[in-house]
Design a protein around this motif. Structure first.
Motif, PDB file in Angstrom:
ATOM      1  N   GLU A  18       0.824  -1.202   0.000  1.00  0.00           N
ATOM      2  CA  GLU A  18       0.000   0.000   0.000  1.00  0.00           C
ATOM      3  C   GLU A  18       0.863   1.259   0.000  1.00  0.00           C
ATOM      4  O   GLU A  18       0.531   2.254  -0.675  1.00  0.00           O
ATOM      5  CB  GLU A  18      -0.957  -0.024   1.187  1.00  0.00           C
ATOM      6  N   ALA A  19       1.970   1.246   0.735  1.00  0.00           N
ATOM      7  CA  ALA A  19       2.867   2.407   0.751  1.00  0.00           C
ATOM      8  C   ALA A  19       3.484   2.633  -0.631  1.00  0.00           C
ATOM      9  O   ALA A  19       3.598   3.775  -1.099  1.00  0.00           O
ATOM     10  CB  ALA A  19       3.954   2.219   1.801  1.00  0.00           C
TER      11      ALA A  19
ATOM     12  N   ALA B 288      -5.225  -8.839   1.645  1.00  0.00           N
ATOM     13  CA  ALA B 288      -4.940  -9.061   0.229  1.00  0.00           C
ATOM     14  C   ALA B 288      -5.853  -8.211  -0.638  1.00  0.00           C
ATOM     15  O   ALA B 288      -5.408  -7.589  -1.619  1.00  0.00           O
ATOM     16  CB  ALA B 288      -5.094 -10.543  -0.114  1.00  0.00           C
ATOM     17  N   GLU B 289      -7.124  -8.167  -0.288  1.00  0.00           N
ATOM     18  CA  GLU B 289      -8.075  -7.351  -1.047  1.00  0.00           C
ATOM     19  C   GLU B 289      -7.710  -5.873  -0.952  1.00  0.00           C
ATOM     20  O   GLU B 289      -7.790  -5.141  -1.951  1.00  0.00           O
ATOM     21  CB  GLU B 289      -9.486  -7.589  -0.531  1.00  0.00           C
ATOM     22  N   ALA B 290      -7.299  -5.428   0.228  1.00  0.00           N
ATOM     23  CA  ALA B 290      -6.918  -4.024   0.404  1.00  0.00           C
ATOM     24  C   ALA B 290      -5.677  -3.684  -0.411  1.00  0.00           C
ATOM     25  O   ALA B 290      -5.589  -2.607  -1.023  1.00  0.00           O
ATOM     26  CB  ALA B 290      -6.689  -3.721   1.879  1.00  0.00           C
ATOM     27  N   ALA B 291      -4.692  -4.590  -0.445  1.00  0.00           N
ATOM     28  CA  ALA B 291      -3.474  -4.350  -1.208  1.00  0.00           C
ATOM     29  C   ALA B 291      -3.763  -4.280  -2.700  1.00  0.00           C
ATOM     30  O   ALA B 291      -3.236  -3.415  -3.416  1.00  0.00           O
ATOM     31  CB  ALA B 291      -2.456  -5.447  -0.913  1.00  0.00           C
ATOM     32  N   VAL B 292      -4.612  -5.172  -3.193  1.00  0.00           N
ATOM     33  CA  VAL B 292      -4.984  -5.145  -4.608  1.00  0.00           C
ATOM     34  C   VAL B 292      -5.747  -3.867  -4.925  1.00  0.00           C
ATOM     35  O   VAL B 292      -5.491  -3.205  -5.951  1.00  0.00           O
ATOM     36  CB  VAL B 292      -5.816  -6.388  -4.971  1.00  0.00           C
TER      37      VAL B 292
ATOM     38  N   HIS C 232       5.800   0.556  -8.830  1.00  0.00           N
ATOM     39  CA  HIS C 232       5.340  -0.788  -9.153  1.00  0.00           C
ATOM     40  C   HIS C 232       5.912  -1.773  -8.126  1.00  0.00           C
ATOM     41  O   HIS C 232       6.971  -1.536  -7.547  1.00  0.00           O
ATOM     42  CB  HIS C 232       5.790  -1.170 -10.558  1.00  0.00           C
ATOM     43  N   VAL C 233       5.192  -2.889  -7.902  1.00  0.00           N
ATOM     44  CA  VAL C 233       5.554  -3.801  -6.813  1.00  0.00           C
ATOM     45  C   VAL C 233       5.625  -5.245  -7.290  1.00  0.00           C
ATOM     46  O   VAL C 233       4.694  -5.762  -7.911  1.00  0.00           O
ATOM     47  CB  VAL C 233       4.531  -3.722  -5.656  1.00  0.00           C
ATOM     48  N   PHE C 234       6.737  -5.879  -6.959  1.00  0.00           N
ATOM     49  CA  PHE C 234       6.871  -7.339  -7.017  1.00  0.00           C
ATOM     50  C   PHE C 234       7.053  -7.792  -5.575  1.00  0.00           C
ATOM     51  O   PHE C 234       7.985  -7.354  -4.894  1.00  0.00           O
ATOM     52  CB  PHE C 234       8.085  -7.747  -7.848  1.00  0.00           C
TER      53      PHE C 234
ATOM     54  N   SER D 130      -3.399  -0.940  -5.178  1.00  0.00           N
ATOM     55  CA  SER D 130      -2.588  -1.007  -6.392  1.00  0.00           C
ATOM     56  C   SER D 130      -3.396  -0.607  -7.618  1.00  0.00           C
ATOM     57  O   SER D 130      -2.914   0.133  -8.485  1.00  0.00           O
ATOM     58  CB  SER D 130      -2.026  -2.418  -6.561  1.00  0.00           C
ATOM     59  N   GLU D 131      -4.616  -1.090  -7.695  1.00  0.00           N
ATOM     60  CA  GLU D 131      -5.459  -0.763  -8.839  1.00  0.00           C
ATOM     61  C   GLU D 131      -5.815   0.715  -8.846  1.00  0.00           C
ATOM     62  O   GLU D 131      -5.837   1.360  -9.910  1.00  0.00           O
ATOM     63  CB  GLU D 131      -6.706  -1.648  -8.833  1.00  0.00           C
TER      64      GLU D 131
END
Length: 333
Positions: free
Chosen positions: A81-82, A103-107, A89-91, A110-111
């Protein structure tokens, strides 16, 4: 060339860097941050990586386009989230997060930020796994009856108590976060949604007291069944098998280098067609996944693990953890 920062330079972070540094035309690690800077300085200098004092300092650097997170599991959600807020971009290494809600919050973050989000399930990229995927999706194995997967490592024999990898909050259900989650991801990829799980996980020999012997039964929405074994205190082994009405296909060896296909008989009293056995050595799945991330960032091809699979994998992990010791199936959220 994508300029990437590595966050976490323990053994696995260094392994990720080594898989592409000076070996890829698509990305390079230029910057990093780690919780044990003194231990990482020599490696960073040799790899041409400039170390920052904090994750926040990395995110504030306009030269950094993306971050690779090789950090403790419970940090992933907040770090994703940060990064999204900073436009990076995040891997992220598996497990994606530790709860379906996070997981839903992180997605969602990102979106909303319009960044590329990638997850480190490197086994998806091996040619033998791609071939198995094609056999399953093409119907060449017939109706899938069952899948069985096992992954083992000796690491639990040597990890002391008190490190984060033996902390039950960071690594619940024995080898699930380090090993078994890879098998779950492959099952979701090949066979679809998992609706219920049962699990037993115990300590047999690991000196830290962490659970080292974990077995899982799975029920899929399609009606097929599955089993999964994750051991952290024995020799390294990998096996992934799909049992279909038309035959059995298996991938073996820790590098996924062995592949076999054993057809079923086509008529009563008739011998089955001859089995095939193949070997592929030297394929670097870490290199492949990181270059796929770079291509996704540049808009050349979507990253092959969709966000829905990332979230569902965490939901399955959460259910497996909840099922330990309950002697019954637990539904997946």
């Amino acid at each position: 060339m994508l300029n990437v920062a590595i966050i976490g330079l323990g053994r696995w972070g260094q392994t990720l860097v080594a898989s592409v540094q000076e070996k890829s035309d698509l990305l390079r690690f230029t910057t990093g941050a780690t919780g044990s800077r003194a231990k990482a300085e020599a490696f960073a200098a040799g790899a041409g990586i400039t170390l920052k004092d904090s994750y926040e300092e990395v995110l504030a650097d306009p030269a950094v386009e993306a971050v690779v997170l090789a950090t403790p599991h419970l940090q992933h959600a907040a770090q994703i989230e940060a990064a999204a807020r900073a436009g990076k971009h995040v891997f992220v290494e598996k497990p994606f997060t530790m709860s379906k809600a996070s997981a839903e919050a992180a997605v969602a973050a990102s979106e909303a930020a319009g960044i590329t989000l990638a997850l480190g399930h490197n086994r998806r990229f091996h040619p033998h796994m791609q071939r198995l995927r094609a056999l399953v999706r093409g119907g060449e194995l017939g109706t899938i009856l069952h899948c069985h997967a096992e992954l083992s490592s000796p690491t639990g024999l040597f990890l002391p108590k008190g490190v984060w990898r033996t902390d039950p909050e960071q690594s619940p259900a024995g080898g699930m976060t380090g090993l078994g989650i890879h098998l779950v991801d492959s099952m979701i990829d090949l066979f679809g949604a998992i609706e219920a799980v049962a699990c037993q996980s115990v300590n047999r020999v690991a000196p830290s007291g962490a659970e080292d012997t974990t077995s899982v039964m799975l029920r899929f929405a399609s009606g097929q069944t599955g089993t999964l074994l994750a051991f952290t205190a024995t020799a390294p082994v990998f096996r992934f098998s799909a049992y279909g009405a038309k035959g059995v296909a298996s991938i073996t060896t820790p590098t996924l280098g062995g592949f076999s296909l054993e057809p079923a008989p086509t008529a009563p009293g008739q011998p089955a067609p001859a089995a095939t056995h193949e070997t592929l050595a030297g394929f670097d799945t870490l290199h492949a996944e990181l270059e796929a991330f770079a291509r996704a960032v540049r808009g050349q091809a979507p990253y092959p693990i969709p966000p829905a699979d990332m979230i569902h994998g965490v939901a399955v992990l959460e259910a497996i953890v909840a099922a330990v010791g309950r002697d019954r199936f637990v539904p997946v959220a």
